[in-house]
Write an enzyme that holds these catalytic residues in place. Structure first.
Site, PDB file in Angstrom:
ATOM      1  N   THR A  13       0.835  -1.206   0.000  1.00  0.00           N
ATOM      2  CA  THR A  13       0.000   0.000   0.000  1.00  0.00           C
ATOM      3  C   THR A  13       0.871   1.258   0.000  1.00  0.00           C
ATOM      4  OG1 THR A  13      -1.655  -1.208   1.254  1.00  0.00           O
ATOM      5  CG2 THR A  13      -1.833   1.194   1.284  1.00  0.00           C
ATOM      6  N   ALA A  33      13.949  19.797  -3.780  1.00  0.00           N
ATOM      7  CA  ALA A  33      15.075  19.093  -3.144  1.00  0.00           C
ATOM      8  C   ALA A  33      16.422  19.562  -3.688  1.00  0.00           C
ATOM      9  CB  ALA A  33      14.924  17.592  -3.353  1.00  0.00           C
ATOM     10  N   ARG A  45       8.738 -10.006  -2.024  1.00  0.00           N
ATOM     11  CA  ARG A  45       8.905 -11.424  -2.331  1.00  0.00           C
ATOM     12  C   ARG A  45       8.192 -11.793  -3.619  1.00  0.00           C
ATOM     13  NH1 ARG A  45       6.901 -12.913   3.503  1.00  0.00           N
ATOM     14  NH2 ARG A  45       5.476 -11.345   2.700  1.00  0.00           N
ATOM     15  N   LYS A 105       5.888   2.268  12.703  1.00  0.00           N
ATOM     16  CA  LYS A 105       5.810   2.752  14.091  1.00  0.00           C
ATOM     17  C   LYS A 105       6.036   1.636  15.092  1.00  0.00           C
ATOM     18  CE  LYS A 105       1.524   1.883  12.393  1.00  0.00           C
ATOM     19  NZ  LYS A 105       0.878   2.183  11.128  1.00  0.00           N
ATOM     20  N   GLU A 129       8.536  10.301   9.521  1.00  0.00           N
ATOM     21  CA  GLU A 129       7.323  11.130   9.539  1.00  0.00           C
ATOM     22  C   GLU A 129       6.061  10.300   9.328  1.00  0.00           C
ATOM     23  OE1 GLU A 129       6.971  14.856   9.849  1.00  0.00           O
ATOM     24  OE2 GLU A 129       5.166  13.770  10.402  1.00  0.00           O
ATOM     25  N   VAL A 132       3.737   8.241  12.242  1.00  0.00           N
ATOM     26  CA  VAL A 132       2.713   8.784  13.151  1.00  0.00           C
ATOM     27  C   VAL A 132       1.714   9.621  12.351  1.00  0.00           C
ATOM     28  CG1 VAL A 132       2.272  10.152  15.218  1.00  0.00           C
ATOM     29  CG2 VAL A 132       4.413   8.880  15.021  1.00  0.00           C
ATOM     30  N   GLY A 134       0.118   9.152   9.627  1.00  0.00           N
ATOM     31  CA  GLY A 134       0.186   9.090   8.156  1.00  0.00           C
ATOM     32  C   GLY A 134       0.590  10.388   7.496  1.00  0.00           C
ATOM     33  N   GLY A 187     -12.796  -2.668   4.326  1.00  0.00           N
ATOM     34  CA  GLY A 187     -11.348  -2.602   4.175  1.00  0.00           C
ATOM     35  C   GLY A 187     -10.674  -1.618   5.110  1.00  0.00           C
ATOM     36  N   LYS A 205       2.385   4.944  18.173  1.00  0.00           N
ATOM     37  CA  LYS A 205       2.529   6.318  17.642  1.00  0.00           C
ATOM     38  C   LYS A 205       2.697   7.319  18.790  1.00  0.00           C
ATOM     39  CE  LYS A 205      -0.388   5.039  13.718  1.00  0.00           C
ATOM     40  NZ  LYS A 205      -1.787   4.907  13.276  1.00  0.00           N
TER      41      LYS A 205
HETATM   42  P1  NDP Z   1       1.535  -3.887   2.944  1.00  0.00           P
HETATM   43  O1  NDP Z   1       1.241  -5.185   3.580  1.00  0.00           O
HETATM   44  O2  NDP Z   1       0.565  -3.320   1.987  1.00  0.00           O
HETATM   45  O3  NDP Z   1       2.932  -3.993   2.201  1.00  0.00           O
HETATM   46  C1  NDP Z   1       4.043  -4.643   2.724  1.00  0.00           C
HETATM   47  C2  NDP Z   1       5.019  -4.933   1.596  1.00  0.00           C
HETATM   48  O4  NDP Z   1       6.170  -5.549   2.111  1.00  0.00           O
HETATM   49  C3  NDP Z   1       4.449  -5.840   0.535  1.00  0.00           C
HETATM   50  O5  NDP Z   1       4.803  -5.325  -0.736  1.00  0.00           O
HETATM   51  C4  NDP Z   1       5.183  -7.166   0.777  1.00  0.00           C
HETATM   52  O6  NDP Z   1       5.236  -7.841  -0.454  1.00  0.00           O
HETATM   53  C5  NDP Z   1       6.517  -6.651   1.279  1.00  0.00           C
HETATM   54  N1  NDP Z   1       7.293  -7.593   2.040  1.00  0.00           N
HETATM   55  C6  NDP Z   1       6.894  -8.368   3.075  1.00  0.00           C
HETATM   56  N2  NDP Z   1       7.911  -9.122   3.508  1.00  0.00           N
HETATM   57  C7  NDP Z   1       8.973  -8.808   2.734  1.00  0.00           C
HETATM   58  C8  NDP Z   1      10.321  -9.263   2.686  1.00  0.00           C
HETATM   59  N3  NDP Z   1      10.777 -10.204   3.511  1.00  0.00           N
HETATM   60  N4  NDP Z   1      11.148  -8.718   1.755  1.00  0.00           N
HETATM   61  C9  NDP Z   1      10.698  -7.759   0.912  1.00  0.00           C
HETATM   62  N5  NDP Z   1       9.428  -7.323   0.892  1.00  0.00           N
HETATM   63  C10 NDP Z   1       8.586  -7.831   1.809  1.00  0.00           C
HETATM   64  O7  NDP Z   1       1.859  -2.854   4.105  1.00  0.00           O
HETATM   65  P2  NDP Z   1       1.630  -1.289   4.111  1.00  0.00           P
HETATM   66  O8  NDP Z   1       2.179  -0.716   2.872  1.00  0.00           O
HETATM   67  O9  NDP Z   1       0.233  -0.999   4.483  1.00  0.00           O
HETATM   68  O10 NDP Z   1       2.518  -0.863   5.375  1.00  0.00           O
HETATM   69  C11 NDP Z   1       3.920  -0.763   5.298  1.00  0.00           C
HETATM   70  C12 NDP Z   1       4.425  -0.082   6.568  1.00  0.00           C
HETATM   71  O11 NDP Z   1       3.865   1.219   6.638  1.00  0.00           O
HETATM   72  C13 NDP Z   1       4.013  -0.778   7.871  1.00  0.00           C
HETATM   73  O12 NDP Z   1       5.045  -0.649   8.790  1.00  0.00           O
HETATM   74  C14 NDP Z   1       2.787   0.018   8.316  1.00  0.00           C
HETATM   75  O13 NDP Z   1       2.578  -0.023   9.700  1.00  0.00           O
HETATM   76  C15 NDP Z   1       3.181   1.399   7.869  1.00  0.00           C
HETATM   77  N6  NDP Z   1       2.067   2.314   7.654  1.00  0.00           N
HETATM   78  C16 NDP Z   1       1.051   1.952   6.832  1.00  0.00           C
HETATM   79  C17 NDP Z   1       0.017   2.828   6.584  1.00  0.00           C
HETATM   80  C18 NDP Z   1      -1.077   2.481   5.649  1.00  0.00           C
HETATM   81  O14 NDP Z   1      -1.948   3.336   5.417  1.00  0.00           O
HETATM   82  N7  NDP Z   1      -1.120   1.299   5.070  1.00  0.00           N
HETATM   83  C19 NDP Z   1      -0.013   4.154   7.220  1.00  0.00           C
HETATM   84  C20 NDP Z   1       1.137   4.453   8.039  1.00  0.00           C
HETATM   85  C21 NDP Z   1       2.130   3.542   8.246  1.00  0.00           C
HETATM   86  P3  NDP Z   1       5.437  -9.439  -0.574  1.00  0.00           P
HETATM   87  O15 NDP Z   1       4.377 -10.071   0.269  1.00  0.00           O
HETATM   88  O16 NDP Z   1       5.311  -9.696  -2.040  1.00  0.00           O
HETATM   89  O17 NDP Z   1       6.806  -9.686  -0.064  1.00  0.00           O
HETATM   90  N1  HSE Z   2      -4.091   0.820  11.118  1.00  0.00           N
HETATM   91  C1  HSE Z   2      -3.724   2.200  11.158  1.00  0.00           C
HETATM   92  C2  HSE Z   2      -4.961   3.051  11.404  1.00  0.00           C
HETATM   93  C3  HSE Z   2      -3.036   2.544   9.851  1.00  0.00           C
HETATM   94  O1  HSE Z   2      -6.083   2.527  11.406  1.00  0.00           O
HETATM   95  O2  HSE Z   2      -4.834   4.238  11.639  1.00  0.00           O
HETATM   96  C4  HSE Z   2      -2.184   3.761   9.922  1.00  0.00           C
HETATM   97  O3  HSE Z   2      -1.141   3.661  10.823  1.00  0.00           O
END
Ligand code: NDP
Ligand code: HSE
Length: 436
Positions: A13, A33, A45, A105, A129, A132, A134, A187, A205
């Site tokens: 995501t 920048a 993966r 976080k 950034e 916490v 988003g 979702g 956070k």
């Molecule tokens: P997702 O689950 O959507 O994405 C995680 C990604 O990591 C996938 O592309 C997955 O792909 C990849 N991945 C997992 N394991 C491995 C590995 N061993 N090597 C390489 N790639 C790997 O997570 P999000 O994008 O939602 O979240 C990412 C981070 O951002 C988290 O720490 C979350 O807490 C943080 N965050 C998310 C927010 C959100 O709105 N979603 C908001 C703020 C923070 P594959 O399975 O193909 O490996």
């Molecule tokens: N699960 C978190 C939330 C995503 O609902 O705010 C962002 O950190």
């Protein structure tokens, strides 16, 4: 000038959002920048899915360590999530002399002290950034925008999933379980929503904000965490009748004895702007001695809102990476040798006010006994509401709002009230913050 080269670990995501926004706004970002910022390697993966996202614009690898091993990569962006592998990869990237950006976080709340120390020793930056609230630039605001202030408290709605659930419970009068299922269908809530609904994500956070606000180490293990799973629709409605909304609030306060660090459902006066933050939105209030109270509002999650924060960090690092490390903004706002040892207070020492709901027998003298016990503990009552049960049971709901008191006193008074034979069910207790 040669572009800064980025390696993304994780392309879900947030990672895909970072890739797309950097592509779309590359000229605007270059103008800010001073040089281009280019994703040249990505790792996940499922390499086929990664290729479907980045096409031929970046090299795709399954092994994240290939990014760390590449000497051309300037900044490693960890967007994979989790604690252990992400910790290893971030520490390896630092050891390889890479700057790191992460939205994780959970990782920083638990392993932040180790990671920031490693980064300082190596002279690289770790920016977070997006970790916490988003898309809201709250880290930058607390760390830089409010740097003149002695910050006194920070309070925020910092989990969108639970705020969506509470909004729906209030709007539709539905119970928690029903709304949770709806949130999962839409979702908002993940298949395993534990971190959100139990308050853990918000506490991660809050722990980071507390460290930055007061210059204390990151101490997630000392945070008090209570989620929303036990909230009843009835309490949301009673709160409404008394002029309050219930929110899952993260609160961190500086007191003479230590720092409060707590996440729990909280009554907030409906007239406060933050009480009107609905749906999956986030908001944070910060109070400083010079500036007074400030409020920050926006999307706390989602692909591009979170990417917005990640890219802001990339621009900061691009501007600063040639600066002497001693002249950069410290990771936790205060210089590492000027951190405070102010302790995190146990919950029994926290001072706050309370909403109490007692299911009692509708008999003469019951109210007097209950209020008498509160008085004996030195707890001052702010308001009382009595609502008939609406059936023939001879029972009634007694709702009491108190003024501020120490939690230890409330614990004693609550245990005594619970022992009264006329108190017929477990007492519901929710903390209240005026946020004045
Ligand atoms: P997702 O689950 O959507 O994405 C995680 C990604 O990591 C996938 O592309 C997955 O792909 C990849 N991945 C997992 N394991 C491995 C590995 N061993 N090597 C390489 N790639 C790997 O997570 P999000 O994008 O939602 O979240 C990412 C981070 O951002 C988290 O720490 C979350 O807490 C943080 N965050 C998310 C927010 C959100 O709105 N979603 C908001 C703020 C923070 P594959 O399975 O193909 O490996
Ligand atoms: N699960 C978190 C939330 C995503 O609902 O705010 C962002 O950190």
């Amino acid at each position: 000038m040669k572009s800064i080269q980025i390696g993304l670990i994780g392309l879900g995501t947030v990672g895909s959002g970072v890739f797309h926004v950097l592509q779309r706004n590359q000229e605007e970002i270059r103008r800010r920048a001073g040089r281009g910022i280019e994703v040249t390697m990505v790792s996940r993966r499922n390499v086929e899915q990664a290729r479907a996202i980045v096409g031929d614009k970046a090299q795709v690898v399954a092994d994240a360590r290939a990014i760390i091993a590449n000497p051309d990569i300037d900044i490693v962006v960890e967007l994979m999530g989790g604690y252990e592998l992400s910790r290893e990869l971030v520490l390896e990237a630092i050891a390889a002399g890479k700057h790191v950006v992460t939205a994780n976080k959970a990782l920083l709340a638990v392993h932040g002290t180790e990671i920031f120390a490693a980064a300082s020793a190596k002279g690289v930056m770790v920016a977070f950034e997006a970790a916490v609230a988003g898309g809201i630039p709250i880290i930058k605001s607390l760390r830089e925008g409010l740097t003149a202030n002695r910050l006194q408290w920070v309070a925020g709605i910092i989990n969108g999933t639970t705020n969506f659930i509470l909004s729906e419970m209030r709007d539709k009068g539905l119970d928690f379980e029903v709304v949770l299922q709806e949130a999962q269908r839409l979702g908002y809530a993940e298949a395993d929503p534990t971190f959100d609904i139990e308050g853990i994500d918000a506490a991660h956070k809050l722990t980071l904000m507390s460290a930055i606000a007061f210059g204390i180490p990151v101490q997630f293990d000392k945070a008090y965490v209570e989620g929303i799973t036990k909230l009843a629709a009835a309490d949301i409605q009673y709160a409404e009748q008394l002029g309050y909304r219930i929110k899952l609030l993260g609160v961190t306060k500086r007191t003479a004895h230590g720092v409060e660090l707590r996440v729990h459902p909280t009554l907030i006066p409906s007239k406060r702007l933050i009480a009107n933050v609905e749906g999956a939105m986030n908001a944070v209030m910060a109070h400083g001695d010079a500036v007074g109270t400030t409020l920050y509002y926006g999307k706390g999650a989602g692909s591009e809102p979170t990417a917005s924060a990640v890219i802001a960090d990339l621009v900061d690092i691009t501007r600063l990476h040639t600066a002497d490390p001693a002249h950069r903004v410290p990771h936790l706002a205060f210089q590492p040798d000027a951190m405070s040892n102010l302790p995190v207070l146990p919950m029994s020492e926290v001072v706050t006010s309370y909403y109490l709901r007692l299911r009692v027998a509708d008999q003469t003298g019951v109210l007097a006994k209950v209020t008498g016990l509160l008085a004996e503990s030195g707890i001052n009552i702010d308001a009382v509401l009595q609502r008939a049960s609406g059936d023939e049971s001879g029972q009634t709901d007694l709702i009491i709002l108190t003024h501020d008191c120490q939690e230890a006193k409330m614990n004693t008074a609550q245990a005594q009230m619970q022992n009264l034979p006329t108190v017929l069910a477990p007492i519901v207790r929710i903390r209240k913050e005026e946020l004045a």
